[in-house]
Design an enzyme around this catalytic site. Sequence first.
Site, mmCIF file in Angstrom:
data_model
loop_
_atom_site.group_PDB
_atom_site.id
_atom_site.type_symbol
_atom_site.label_atom_id
_atom_site.label_comp_id
_atom_site.label_asym_id
_atom_site.label_seq_id
_atom_site.Cartn_x
_atom_site.Cartn_y
_atom_site.Cartn_z
ATOM 1 N N HIS A 8 0.842 -1.188 0.000
ATOM 2 C CA HIS A 8 0.000 0.000 0.000
ATOM 3 C C HIS A 8 0.881 1.242 0.000
ATOM 4 O O HIS A 8 2.063 1.175 0.373
ATOM 5 C CB HIS A 8 -0.925 -0.009 1.217
ATOM 6 C CG HIS A 8 -2.008 -1.026 1.117
ATOM 7 N ND1 HIS A 8 -2.516 -1.684 2.218
ATOM 8 C CD2 HIS A 8 -2.693 -1.517 0.052
ATOM 9 C CE1 HIS A 8 -3.464 -2.518 1.835
ATOM 10 N NE2 HIS A 8 -3.577 -2.445 0.531
ATOM 11 N N GLY A 55 -2.186 -2.154 -8.004
ATOM 12 C CA GLY A 55 -3.175 -2.900 -7.226
ATOM 13 C C GLY A 55 -4.615 -2.509 -7.494
ATOM 14 O O GLY A 55 -5.442 -3.359 -7.831
ATOM 15 N N ASP A 60 -3.486 -6.804 -7.939
ATOM 16 C CA ASP A 60 -3.706 -7.782 -6.857
ATOM 17 C C ASP A 60 -4.376 -9.036 -7.412
ATOM 18 O O ASP A 60 -4.021 -10.162 -7.056
ATOM 19 C CB ASP A 60 -4.605 -7.203 -5.758
ATOM 20 C CG ASP A 60 -4.035 -5.968 -5.096
ATOM 21 O OD1 ASP A 60 -2.809 -5.789 -5.117
ATOM 22 O OD2 ASP A 60 -4.835 -5.193 -4.545
ATOM 23 N N ASP A 80 -1.300 -1.543 4.766
ATOM 24 C CA ASP A 80 -1.487 -0.408 5.675
ATOM 25 C C ASP A 80 -2.801 -0.645 6.411
ATOM 26 O O ASP A 80 -3.878 -0.410 5.855
ATOM 27 C CB ASP A 80 -1.527 0.897 4.887
ATOM 28 C CG ASP A 80 -1.794 2.104 5.767
ATOM 29 O OD1 ASP A 80 -1.894 1.936 7.000
ATOM 30 O OD2 ASP A 80 -1.914 3.214 5.224
ATOM 31 N N HIS A 87 -10.020 -0.790 -2.959
ATOM 32 C CA HIS A 87 -10.088 -2.124 -3.557
ATOM 33 C C HIS A 87 -9.951 -3.217 -2.491
ATOM 34 O O HIS A 87 -9.399 -4.278 -2.733
ATOM 35 C CB HIS A 87 -9.032 -2.270 -4.659
ATOM 36 C CG HIS A 87 -7.617 -2.113 -4.185
ATOM 37 N ND1 HIS A 87 -7.116 -0.939 -3.688
ATOM 38 C CD2 HIS A 87 -6.611 -3.002 -4.129
ATOM 39 C CE1 HIS A 87 -5.852 -1.121 -3.351
ATOM 40 N NE2 HIS A 87 -5.523 -2.361 -3.601
ATOM 41 N N ASP A 90 -10.599 -6.911 -3.282
ATOM 42 C CA ASP A 90 -9.522 -7.591 -4.004
ATOM 43 C C ASP A 90 -8.437 -8.050 -3.041
ATOM 44 O O ASP A 90 -7.881 -9.139 -3.182
ATOM 45 C CB ASP A 90 -8.894 -6.664 -5.053
ATOM 46 C CG ASP A 90 -9.885 -6.200 -6.110
ATOM 47 O OD1 ASP A 90 -10.891 -6.904 -6.323
ATOM 48 O OD2 ASP A 90 -9.652 -5.136 -6.705
ATOM 49 N N ARG A 96 -7.316 -14.542 1.043
ATOM 50 C CA ARG A 96 -8.075 -15.800 1.122
ATOM 51 C C ARG A 96 -7.451 -16.867 0.221
ATOM 52 O O ARG A 96 -7.285 -18.024 0.618
ATOM 53 C CB ARG A 96 -9.539 -15.575 0.744
ATOM 54 C CG ARG A 96 -10.409 -16.833 0.895
ATOM 55 C CD ARG A 96 -11.833 -16.580 0.439
ATOM 56 N NE ARG A 96 -11.937 -16.367 -0.982
ATOM 57 C CZ ARG A 96 -11.878 -17.341 -1.913
ATOM 58 N NH1 ARG A 96 -11.709 -18.593 -1.533
ATOM 59 N NH2 ARG A 96 -11.992 -17.071 -3.185
#
Length: 140
Positions: A8, A55, A60, A80, A87, A90, A96
Amino acid sequence: MNIAFIAHDKKKDDLVRFTMAYENVLKDHQLFSTGTTGQRIMKETSLDIHLFKSGPLGGDQQIGALVAENSMDLVLFFKDPLTAQPHEPDITALIRLCDVYSIPLATNMATAEILLSGLKRGEFQWREIIKRQEGNQNES
């Protein structure tokens, strides 16, 4: 090994400094990154990095696709936690996927350092075993 970098905005400086410190370990691997983060790393190091989109523009998700194909071995994602990200879905999906496919994921410098110390000692050989097993299953 295939290693991905994501950071980030407020964590990009940290990731750049981290890659500078571990450049000797990272130089022997295939490196991938979201666009802006990767550009910053390449500017400050001699590392060659395959760049994806930034990203928020899908980078991402591009890295997540490699995770889902079992083509990524390690993800260093300096998040961060104090700033809302537009997003966020995402980001959650990528985390996950790393959990689903047992891909080591560091979301901060402390964890990243432990993972790279293990990488330096050769403790990621299990990733090669998994890839070979998956290849054998695909041949059947």
